[in-house]
Scaffold this motif. Structure first.
Motif, short mmCIF file in Angstrom:
data_model
loop_
_atom_site.label_atom_id
_atom_site.label_comp_id
_atom_site.label_asym_id
_atom_site.label_seq_id
_atom_site.Cartn_x
_atom_site.Cartn_y
_atom_site.Cartn_z
N GLU A 84 3.23 14.60 -14.64
CA GLU A 84 3.02 13.99 -15.87
C GLU A 84 3.01 12.64 -16.15
OE1 GLU A 84 5.70 16.68 -18.04
OE2 GLU A 84 4.80 18.44 -17.45
N LYS A 85 4.06 12.21 -15.46
CA LYS A 85 4.42 10.63 -15.70
C LYS A 85 3.31 9.89 -15.01
CE LYS A 85 9.41 10.27 -16.17
NZ LYS A 85 10.67 10.27 -15.56
N ALA A 86 2.59 10.21 -13.85
CA ALA A 86 1.67 9.80 -13.34
C ALA A 86 0.55 9.46 -14.26
CB ALA A 86 1.00 10.38 -11.78
N ILE A 87 0.10 10.77 -15.00
CA ILE A 87 -1.08 10.62 -15.85
C ILE A 87 -0.68 9.88 -17.20
CG2 ILE A 87 -2.12 12.20 -17.58
CD1 ILE A 87 -2.12 14.13 -15.54
N ALA A 88 0.64 10.00 -17.49
CA ALA A 88 0.95 9.12 -18.56
C ALA A 88 1.08 7.54 -18.37
CB ALA A 88 2.49 9.62 -19.17
N ALA A 89 1.57 7.21 -17.39
CA ALA A 89 1.50 5.82 -16.85
C ALA A 89 0.31 5.39 -16.13
CB ALA A 89 2.94 5.69 -16.05
N GLY A 90 -0.36 6.14 -15.59
CA GLY A 90 -1.35 5.83 -14.48
C GLY A 90 -2.68 6.04 -14.70
N VAL A 91 -2.91 6.95 -15.88
CA VAL A 91 -4.27 7.07 -16.48
C VAL A 91 -4.42 6.61 -18.06
CG1 VAL A 91 -6.05 8.89 -17.02
CG2 VAL A 91 -4.56 8.94 -14.86
N ILE A 92 -3.78 7.22 -18.82
CA ILE A 92 -3.90 7.02 -20.21
C ILE A 92 -3.76 5.52 -20.84
CG2 ILE A 92 -2.73 7.96 -22.50
CD1 ILE A 92 -4.11 9.99 -20.94
N PRO A 93 -2.98 4.89 -20.13
CA PRO A 93 -2.75 3.43 -20.74
C PRO A 93 -4.08 2.66 -20.50
CG PRO A 93 -0.84 3.94 -19.79
CD PRO A 93 -1.85 5.22 -19.25
N GLY A 115 -5.50 7.30 -7.40
CA GLY A 115 -4.39 6.63 -7.76
C GLY A 115 -3.32 7.24 -8.27
N ALA A 116 -3.69 8.00 -9.52
CA ALA A 116 -2.60 9.13 -10.00
C ALA A 116 -2.08 10.07 -9.09
CB ALA A 116 -3.19 9.52 -11.53
N SER A 117 -2.80 10.49 -8.18
CA SER A 117 -2.40 11.53 -7.27
C SER A 117 -1.25 10.85 -6.39
CB SER A 117 -3.55 11.84 -6.41
OG SER A 117 -4.43 12.74 -7.17
N TRP A 118 -1.61 9.68 -5.94
CA TRP A 118 -0.75 8.87 -5.11
C TRP A 118 0.62 8.75 -6.05
CZ3 TRP A 118 -0.49 7.60 -0.15
CH2 TRP A 118 0.60 6.62 0.33
N LEU A 119 0.29 8.12 -7.25
CA LEU A 119 1.34 7.57 -7.89
C LEU A 119 2.39 9.07 -8.34
CD1 LEU A 119 2.91 5.74 -9.78
CD2 LEU A 119 1.32 6.14 -11.52
N LEU A 122 0.92 -1.20 -0.20
CA LEU A 122 -0.11 -0.05 -0.08
C LEU A 122 0.82 1.12 -0.08
CD1 LEU A 122 -2.96 -0.84 2.39
CD2 LEU A 122 -2.97 -0.69 0.03
N MET A 123 2.12 1.10 0.49
CA MET A 123 2.94 2.40 0.48
C MET A 123 3.69 2.60 -0.58
SD MET A 123 2.37 3.35 3.39
CE MET A 123 1.02 2.81 4.19
N GLY A 124 3.61 1.61 -1.61
CA GLY A 124 4.46 1.80 -3.03
C GLY A 124 3.45 2.49 -4.02
N PRO A 125 4.04 2.75 -5.35
CA PRO A 125 3.45 3.35 -6.25
C PRO A 125 2.11 3.12 -6.50
CG PRO A 125 5.67 2.65 -6.92
CD PRO A 125 5.37 1.88 -5.63
N THR A 126 1.68 1.96 -6.38
CA THR A 126 0.38 1.37 -6.87
C THR A 126 -0.68 1.38 -5.78
OG1 THR A 126 0.85 -0.72 -6.36
CG2 THR A 126 1.04 0.02 -8.71
N GLY A 127 -0.20 1.94 -4.57
CA GLY A 127 -0.98 2.01 -3.27
C GLY A 127 -2.17 2.93 -3.38
N GLY A 128 -2.31 4.01 -4.13
CA GLY A 128 -3.25 4.90 -4.40
C GLY A 128 -4.66 4.13 -5.00
N TYR A 129 -4.09 3.14 -5.75
CA TYR A 129 -5.07 2.81 -6.65
C TYR A 129 -6.06 1.58 -5.89
CZ TYR A 129 -2.93 4.47 -10.56
OH TYR A 129 -2.56 5.49 -11.72
#
Length: 191
Positions: free
Chosen positions: A155-164, A144-148, A96-103
């Protein structure tokens, strides 16, 4: 549709004070298992894999309504925090503390909002199911993207955590929009 049977779960297994606890436990455990299995169905990507987690959480929420959906998602998260391998790549509090924890944390507000929509009758008609699924997906993106973004920048959070995920989530919404109305049609007319 009456308030007593606003959700599919209520229509199939009505809430009765005599069986309330047993019903809640059985449905929560079954729902958390469904979410766990779906979370493991994935297309590996970095930093966020594409999984069926969001579909499962939102689908369960549309079937269960807000209270039971929150209980189910809370149980799922508790299982993962306890170390059971229910998340996409395992379990444990560190996950939960890692990059995907927000999701994962987004599961709770998404379940609440989509469950509330289901309680208002949004779980039985295709267009409303589709829109409820998109609303839930938007919550996953926001949280999720806010946490990421803390880990990789906005910018990378949107590119990697939303767009795909946009096309896949639209497909998941279409799948739910096909399945839920069909399930409602299978119910006896007297319900």
């Amino acid at each position: 549709m009456s308030n007593a049977h606003a959700t599919l779960a209520d229509s199939v297994w009505s809430r009765d004070p005599a069986n309330s606890l047993v019903r809640g436990l059985i449905l929560s455990v079954a729902g958390s298992m469904f979410i766990a299995v779906c979370a493991r169905i994935q297309v590996p990507m970095w930093p966020v894999p594409i999984t069926m987690l969001t579909f499962a959480v939102l689908f369960v929420s549309l079937v269960y309504g807000p209270r039971l959906a929150l209980a189910t998602v809370s149980l799922y998260l508790a299982q993962g925090i306890a170390g059971l391998p229910v998340f996409a790549a395992g379990g444990g509090i560190a996950y939960l503390m890692g990059p995907t924890g927000g999701y994962l944390l987004a599961c709770l507000p998404a379940a609440l909002v989509v469950g509330m929509l289901a309680q208002r009758g949004w779980g039985s008609r295709a267009v409303r199911v589709f829109l409820a699924m998109l609303a839930g997906s938007a919550i996953f993106y926001l949280v999720g993207a806010s946490w990421l973004a803390i880990f990789v920048g906005p910018e990378k959070a949107i590119a990697a955590g939303v767009i795909p995920f946009l096309i896949g989530d639209a497909v998941k919404a279409m799948l739910a929009a096909a399945l839920l109305p069909a399930a409602w049609k299978l119910l006896p007319r007297s319900i």
